[in-house]
Structure formats: structure tokens, C-alpha cells
Write an enzyme that holds these catalytic residues in place. Sequence first.
Site, PDB file in Angstrom:
ATOM      1  CD1 TRP A  99      13.676   6.603  31.135  1.00  0.00           C
ATOM      2  CD2 TRP A  99      13.670   7.816  32.952  1.00  0.00           C
ATOM      3  NE1 TRP A  99      14.636   7.579  30.902  1.00  0.00           N
ATOM      4  CE2 TRP A  99      14.589   8.271  32.104  1.00  0.00           C
ATOM      5  CE3 TRP A  99      13.572   8.369  34.304  1.00  0.00           C
ATOM      6  CZ2 TRP A  99      15.603   9.494  32.485  1.00  0.00           C
ATOM      7  CZ3 TRP A  99      14.394   9.485  34.479  1.00  0.00           C
ATOM      8  CH2 TRP A  99      15.330  10.007  33.623  1.00  0.00           C
ATOM      9  CG  ASP A 166       7.452   7.896  31.226  1.00  0.00           C
ATOM     10  OD1 ASP A 166       7.363   8.856  30.491  1.00  0.00           O
ATOM     11  OD2 ASP A 166       8.410   7.687  32.066  1.00  0.00           O
ATOM     12  CE  LYS A 190      14.205  12.593  27.704  1.00  0.00           C
ATOM     13  NZ  LYS A 190      13.379  12.067  28.704  1.00  0.00           N
TER      14      LYS A 190
HETATM   15  C1  LIG Z   1      13.685  11.725  30.306  1.00  0.00           C
HETATM   16  C2  LIG Z   1      12.593  10.667  30.539  1.00  0.00           C
HETATM   17  C3  LIG Z   1      11.994  10.673  32.000  1.00  0.00           C
HETATM   18  C4  LIG Z   1      12.487  11.861  32.928  1.00  0.00           C
HETATM   19  O1  LIG Z   1      12.143  13.025  32.735  1.00  0.00           O
HETATM   20  P1  LIG Z   1      12.589  14.254  33.783  1.00  0.00           P
HETATM   21  O2  LIG Z   1      11.687  15.376  33.131  1.00  0.00           O
HETATM   22  O3  LIG Z   1      13.593  14.550  33.753  1.00  0.00           O
HETATM   23  O4  LIG Z   1      11.739  13.717  34.987  1.00  0.00           O
HETATM   24  C5  LIG Z   1      10.981   9.992  32.394  1.00  0.00           C
HETATM   25  N1  LIG Z   1      10.691   8.970  31.401  1.00  0.00           N
HETATM   26  C6  LIG Z   1      11.334   8.757  30.043  1.00  0.00           C
HETATM   27  C7  LIG Z   1      10.739   7.747  29.355  1.00  0.00           C
HETATM   28  C8  LIG Z   1      12.157   9.661  29.876  1.00  0.00           C
HETATM   29  O5  LIG Z   1      12.777   9.639  28.620  1.00  0.00           O
END
Ligand SMILES: *Cc1c(COP(=O)(O)O)cnc(C)c1O
Length: 356
Positions: A99, A166, A190
Site C-alpha cells: 500500500w 494511511d 477494515k
Molecule cells: C485495504 C487497504 C488499502 C486499500 O483500500 P481501498 O479502500 O481498497 O482502496 C490501502 N491501505 C491500507 C493500509 C489497506 O489496508
Amino acid sequence: MKKHNFYAGPSILPQYTLDKSIEGIKDFAGTGLSILEISHRSKEFIACMNDTISLCRELLDIPSGYQVVFLGGGASTQFAMVPMNLMVKKSAYLITGSWASKAFKEAGFFGEAVEVASSKDKNFNYIPKNYSVPSDADYFHITTNNTIFGTELKKEPDVAVPLVADMSSDIFSRPVDVSKYAAIYAGAQKNLAPAGVTMIILKEDLLGKVDRPIPSMFDYRTHIKAESMFNTPPCFAVYAAQQTLQWLKDLGGVRVMQKKNAEKAAILYDEIDRNKLFVPTVTDPEDRSVMNICFIMADEYKELEKPFNEFAKSKGMIGITGHRSVGGFRASTYNALPKESVQALVQVMKEFENNN
Ligand SMILES: *Cc1c(COP(=O)(O)O)cnc(C)c1O
């Protein structure tokens, strides 16, 4: 048989959220209409959006000067929106997984993105330390929890530039000092809600500094001004997020959650360390994720990988297959996962060890 949901995302939600979602689908806020069919401009939905934002502010103790918005497009859209809105010339990135690498790539479209350190050399099984961040970077981007590789940055790195994080997979799992950040973003699927919405916390006075034109939908100021209603928001996902946040508040908030999560993680890591069949992929306890716990078969038991996977499945353990880039197993132990599920998994690991 009881199913234990260890999926990495979309993932387990509190029973409270599921019950309230069913209720809202049948009759949203006493309107006699479903949340799925009500106008986002209705006073009931506006109240829902506002309450969701207030709950975020309260639970994360977000200081004044910061705004919270809820947008579609997933965390992946934020990979581009962050540099578009916040990078005047230069940004710095810590590369701790897939990511983070994707976020770094997007920043390159808008200026000079600097990789300050990477743990790619060891398939991202640790968090790099002792790096230096250019003092002229407009922000330093981190991925606090690396969902795929099972590492986590549990406290803010000490750097002189504003942080951007993030936090898709560890938001609301622990307290965060928001005042150190220019922006925090998190896809909901999540720890918060079904897929479809992303929460973003923004330090308002850092916006509006870039020269590039920004299309309205990609300009954070548009969404702040419109209170997350510039276009149709993902109403149902926002409503579900509100329920999860209310559940978290009733439970005592992020400090209580942090303790529960630490306890769950300790139970599982202790078993991985003890059980002769398994080894952890992340060896430094400081770097180990509290949310996504990765482990593989010990070398001498490699051929037991598939049999363990099948055995675990037969005992109701769902979603523990590791990501293809790591292999082995990954148990995601998000906020909503009860301790009983972790204990059940440990029991299955012990039983499998005894049988082999
Ligand atoms: C799942 C995830 C993403 C991607 O998220 P989307 O909503 O599918 O774009 C980005 N960063 C992290 C840390 C993630 O766990």
C-alpha cells in the site's frame, strides 16, 4: 458450527453494527423508509453524517483546526488526493509494504516524491528505522499498519515535517496524537464499516498552498465546505460507520480498545512463538502488528501448510490464508473480533501440533 472471521478486509464488524444495519435497512431513524432509499439531503441523513463526524472527533480527540470528511473512492483514491492537495513541491515516503508503494507511485505524478527508507529487502517484515526525512518535504507519508505484511508503526515517528498516514487497517484501534498530522485517511472496510467510504482527517491550514489546479471532486476544500455532501455520499456505509463508532464509544473508546487488542495479539503471538510448527514472519516484537498477525510453517514442517489450512477451516476458522505475497497465514484481529475467536484459533493450532 460457529465461524470465526479473520478476513483482512472487508472484515468482521460488531454484531451491534450488523443489528443496527438491519434495523436501518428496514426503517431508518423512524422515517418509515430504508437507509438504502432515503435522500442524502433529508434531515435524518444529515443528522447521521454529522453525528458520525462528531463521534470521530470525540473518539480520536481531534483538535480544533482539523476537519473530518467521508468520501467514496477507497483509500486508494487518497493515494492521489493527498499529494494533489498537500504537496507543493516535495514529499517523503516510508516504504513499508504494497500500500505504501502504491501511495508513493501516485505522489510521483504531482512532484518530487522521495523514498526515505524501505523494508523491501526483507519482504517488508520490519519497519525501517534511522532514516532521515528531508526538511523541505511538505509532508512525510507513513502507513501505520501494513495489512499484508503484518507490521505496525505504533507511535508517531519523530520528524520535523507534518505527517500523513494511511491508517486504513488500524484506525480506532488505539489512541493517536492527531496534532502531529497534516492528514490521516482510512478506508472503512477494515475497522469501521462495509466497503464504500473513506474517512479523512485534515489539518485545515495546510490546504490551499499548492499552485496546481485541482478538479472539484479531488479538492479537499470542496468536501469540507459541503460537509461531505458535495455529491451523493455512500449513505449506507456512513450509517454503518456511525453504528460502529457508537459501539466503540459505549465500550469505553480507543484506550479500552487498545488494551483489548493488545491482549488478543499477545495470546496469538505467544502461541506462534511457542508452537513448534509455526514461526512468525515479523520477528521484532516492536514491529508486530496488533491487527494483522502473520505466520508461516517452520521450515521442517512446510508440507503441513495445506493440511493446517484445511484443518483450521474445518474448525470454523475463516480467512486465515496469508496474502499471496507472504504466503502462510494471516489472522486479522480487528476491533470487532472477540477474544474468544483468538482463543479458538490458538486451540486449533495446539490441536494440530498434537496431531502431528
Ligand atoms: C485495504 C487497504 C488499502 C486499500 O483500500 P481501498 O479502500 O481498497 O482502496 C490501502 N491501505 C491500507 C493500509 C489497506 O489496508
